[in-house]
Design an enzyme around this catalytic site. Structure first.
Site, PDB file in Angstrom:
ATOM      1  N   LYS A   1       4.308   1.805  16.268  1.00 24.22           N
ATOM      2  CA  LYS A   1       5.355   1.624  15.254  1.00 24.22           C
ATOM      3  C   LYS A   1       5.333   2.764  14.245  1.00 24.22           C
ATOM      4  CE  LYS A   1       7.041  -1.763  11.890  1.00 24.22           C
ATOM      5  NZ  LYS A   1       6.679  -2.895  11.026  1.00 24.22           N
ATOM      6  N   GLN A   2       4.126   3.154  13.845  1.00 23.58           N
ATOM      7  CA  GLN A   2       4.019   4.285  12.909  1.00 23.58           C
ATOM      8  C   GLN A   2       2.706   5.016  13.126  1.00 23.58           C
ATOM      9  OE1 GLN A   2       3.457   2.001   8.979  1.00 23.58           O
ATOM     10  NE2 GLN A   2       2.374   3.891   8.582  1.00 23.58           N
TER      11      GLN A   2
ATOM     12  N   TRP B   1       0.833  -1.214   0.000  1.00 25.14           N
ATOM     13  CA  TRP B   1       0.000   0.000   0.000  1.00 25.14           C
ATOM     14  C   TRP B   1       0.865   1.260   0.000  1.00 25.14           C
ATOM     15  CZ3 TRP B   1      -0.873   3.391   4.449  1.00 25.14           C
ATOM     16  CH2 TRP B   1      -0.126   3.049   5.582  1.00 25.14           C
ATOM     17  N   ASP B   2       2.164   1.101   0.242  1.00 25.44           N
ATOM     18  CA  ASP B   2       3.101   2.240   0.214  1.00 25.44           C
ATOM     19  C   ASP B   2       3.004   2.996  -1.113  1.00 25.44           C
ATOM     20  OD1 ASP B   2       3.801   0.307   2.080  1.00 25.44           O
ATOM     21  OD2 ASP B   2       5.938   0.609   1.879  1.00 25.44           O
TER      22      ASP B   2
ATOM     23  N   GLU C   1       1.663  -1.614  13.299  1.00 21.27           N
ATOM     24  CA  GLU C   1       1.702  -3.079  13.380  1.00 21.27           C
ATOM     25  C   GLU C   1       2.080  -3.593  14.775  1.00 21.27           C
ATOM     26  OE1 GLU C   1       2.687  -3.783   8.641  1.00 21.27           O
ATOM     27  OE2 GLU C   1       4.329  -3.787  10.095  1.00 21.27           O
TER      28      GLU C   1
END
Length: 768
Positions: A602-603, A359-360, A490
């Protein structure tokens, strides 16, 4: 401690001094590619120390059978491996019968490696004393041609400096390669034919299972003191290798050089039975140009790319080097010439993550390619997903979804899901939303609506159907909930009501409904075709709308923020500042169980929703959410710092924005996550571009116009970039005391600057 051996330089990545402990990291950092193939910066000569050998061909992969302890229904059959391809760069070198190997040399001095990003070449030079006490001076330059993208060229020269020497160059092709990572240690390649003539060598090989046919090829010329020496090579072949030897007695301080041309021909572009003929043709062309002319063409090709894509930063060399490294690697990975290719998270720099598409691409890369290339490149990336729609419907069917619901894969090569970690493959469904968002983003930026009736609406319908079926009605909440998911963060698996996932699900349904209405009104023949194909009905659309209208979002009255997921406040909320530095990165130090119970992010997750849909939230809401979540974010995903940098800029927190910018732009150069030897983080590099253009530059589309709210970090004197907006090139130069706008071409353009209308006419500088 981050690494800091890369020399600050505006246009080059430079390493000085030889350290065997850095070899694998440098092999990643100095990687080269041309969109069709790429390779890690392995040494051409033999190296017996620790190394990660890697050469890759775009679109060629192997379906490595999934390896799991306990098979669950719906598991993907395989994990697609980006394949280490037959090696064409190798040159065995002997000096008086002693093998040149930097790992066994008595002494290596004046070692220098340079990746010249401005001109697109890799160079290395050193002096070495071999075990037989002969001292030599070596200089090497290589590149992968952008102009002839099936060819690469190497110029390798040796000067004996301690006395005369007999030097043997043995360039070779080697198909006995293995992947750094494989599930079952399968053999990935089958050699079909080895062919040699007096000048040229060819290995035809095919991949097991996927049956890609390739021809790896080479031709070499040798020179003494710059003059070509015409000699017949001594050819040898074995089961998987072809080599040619050239030997010459060289006097002290004379230069013996070899020029090697090599590369790959693939049946994606040529008939299977004509690969050697095609290889001969490209070799003849390359050799007739010669190394120097090919290099000159390479410089011109890169000059053309930089003309549009460059971002200049004055007064901060490390920041300048960082952004150019990111732009350079993105262009080495994908140039938009082939609609069947996409942008792999590691590009041509390593094998981790297996597949070629995440999906990046939709969330991070499309904005970069839209603004720095022709809009047709971004459209190709959208078409790539349209071409995989049937597979996305199949992927959803395997999980029990019906009626044309589409679930795009987390990782793919050909549209099939090929990622086999359950909590990511089946729970990280937010990727479906990014694919719909990219369609919206493309239309918003280019004003080209034609893609939606032609192809995009079918994708939106499949995605809306998925969200409608994936949501569950909770009679307790009297709302629709989405259970058992993993968001972009994640470090929280199998959670309920991830804010970002729920928000993008609601948005996707509404966006699909809106476009069905537009296509029905304005593109009636397309609408009739799509309605016939998808069998959408008014009752179905009403059921979708009900899900969107009643979507549940967890919210904390106490903190006045949307919660990442239902159980976030049940965690022990200890901030990252209180974490012992020796525990970082936690993904390398902690058990998965401990990570999942921690509050660490994580993000950007909730903040990713605020980034995509910023018009839905006030600045005060953004500030509240940023202040609440940022202290828990460890940024151990490469996709995290750029979103934080953009939002810190929006909130006018320039110190924070600058720190996050440096982290995203130098993520690999400074090896923040201590994993660069596995390869580079290619897709997150587009986020670095966004942190300057959308972050500091404040670029948005507002009222169907280009809009800027420029800011500048105090560490910079100025910065500038260009964007191709609807076929008009606008150049922005931001300085400490104002911003200059110019426009290329003959069209004037009206833009918004800090909410005020500004007209920019050709050949005129406008200062705000």
């Amino acid at each position: 401690m981050n690494q800091d051996y890369i020399q600050p330089n505006e246009w080059s990545i430079i390493e000085e001094g030889f350290d065997p402990k850095r070899v694998k990291s440098s092999e990643s950092l100095f990687s080269i590619g041309n969109g069709a193939m790429g390779q890690r910066a392995n040494f051409e000569e033999n190296y017996s120390g620790k190394t990660f050998q890697g050469s890759y061909i775009a679109g060629v992969y192997y379906p490595d059978k999934t390896r799991v302890g306990w098979w669950k229904n719906g598991y993907p059959e395989y994990f697609a491996k980006v394949l280490n391809a037959p090696n064409w760069i190798g040159i065995d070198i002997k000096i008086n019968d002693e093998t040149l190997d930097l790992h066994t040399c008595k002494e290596v001095s004046n070692f220098r490696r340079e990746l010249n990003m401005k001109e697109g070449w890799l160079a290395r030079s050193f002096e070495a004393v071999l075990q037989n006490n002969i001292k030599i001076s070596v200089q090497i330059k290589r590149f992968l041609s952008l102009e002839l993208d099936e060819i690469g060229a190497i110029h390798y020269q040796i000067k004996p400096i301690s006395g005369d020497a007999t030097i043997t160059f043995t360039p070779y092709l080697d198909a006995s390669i293995t992947n750094e990572d494989s599930n079952w240690a399968d053999q990935f390649w089958d050699v079909l034919k080895i062919d040699q003539n007096k000048k040229q060598s060819f290995i035809v090989a095919k991949t097991m299972k996927t049956n890609f046919h390739t021809c790896t090829f080479m031709q070499s010329k040798v020179f003494v003191d710059g003059a070509e020496v015409l000699m017949d090579a001594t050819n040898t072949t074995s089961e998987k290798k072809a080599s040619s030897s050239y030997q010459q007695n060289i006097r002290k301080n004379q230069i013996f050089a070899i020029q090697k041309f090599g590369g790959y021909i693939v049946d994606r572009n040529h008939p299977k039975d004509a690969l050697i003929e095609a290889a001969k043709e490209v070799l003849d062309k390359a050799v007739s140009f010669g190394f120097d002319s090919l290099l000159e063409m390479q410089k011109q090709s890169w000059a053309k790319i930089w003309e549009m894509a460059d971002i200049t930063i004055a007064g901060d060399v490390k920041a300048q080097q960082g952004i150019r490294f990111n732009i350079f690697q993105l262009n080495q990975t994908y140039l938009g010439t082939d609609a069947s290719l996409n942008i792999g998270p590691k590009g041509f720099t390593g094998e981790k993550y297996g597949g070629s598409t995440y999906w990046d691409t939709e969330a991070y890369c499309i904005p970069f390619y839209m603004a720095t290339k022709d809009q047709s490149v971004a459209r190709k990336l959208l078409e790539y997903r349209y071409n995989h729609l049937e597979k996305a419907i199949e992927n959803a069917q395997k999980l029990g979804f019906k009626n044309g619901a589409a679930l795009y894969p987390m990782v793919t090569m050909n549209g099939e899901e090929c990622h086999n970690e359950w909590e990511i493959t089946f729970e990280e469904i937010h990727r479906n939303g990014a694919i719909a968002f990219a369609i919206f983003n493309y239309h918003r930026y280019t004003n080209d609506y034609s893609y939606i009736p032609e192809k995009g609406l079918e994708v939106l319908i499949g995605i809306a159907r998925f969200w409608h079926q994936r949501a569950t009605f909770s009679s307790d909440k009297n709302k629709f909930v989405i259970l058992g998911v993993t968001g972009p963060n994640e470090y929280e698996n199998n959670v309920n009501n991830n804010f970002y996932t729920n928000y993008i699900a609601k948005w996707c349904i509404n966006y699909a409904l809106e476009n069905i209405k537009i296509v029905k009104n304005d593109h009636i023949s397309d609408f009739i075709r799509i309605k016939e194909k998808t069998a959408i009905s008014d009752a179905e659309l009403a059921a979708w709308k009900n899900v969107a209208d009643l979507m549940y979002f967890p919210y904390s009255e106490k903190h006045q923020v949307y919660l990442q997921q239902d159980g976030f406040l049940d965690k022990e909320l200890i901030t990252v500042a209180a974490l012992d530095k020796s525990q970082r990165p936690i993904n390398q130090k902690w058990s998965w169980d401990r990570i999942l119970r921690s509050p660490y992010i994580k993000q950007a997750d909730t903040l990713q929703g605020f980034y995509f849909f910023e018009d839905d939230f006030s600045k005060e809401e953004l500030a509240r959410h940023f202040d609440f979540y940022e202290p828990f974010t460890v940024h151990e995903s490469s996709l995290s710092p750029c979103v934080h940098s953009i939002q810190a800029s929006k909130l006018n927190r320039m110190e924070q924005a600058y720190t996050f910018y440096l982290r995203t732009s130098r993520l690999d150069l400074d090896d923040y996550n201590h994993e660069v030897e596995e390869g580079l983080h290619i897709t997150s590099m587009a986020g670095t571009w966004m942190s300057i253009v959308e972050g500091f530059g404040g670029m948005r589309i507002k009222n169907n116009m280009l809009s800027f709210e420029p800011k500048i970090p105090k560490q910079w004197n100025s910065y500038s970039f260009k964007v191709n907006f609807r076929n008009t090139i606008v150049k922005i130069n931001v300085q400490q005391n104002g911003t200059h706008f110019t426009v290329d071409g003959n069209e004037e353009v009206t833009i918004l600057v800090n909410e005020k209308l500004v007209k920019v006419t050709p050949n005129n500088l406008v200062t705000v």
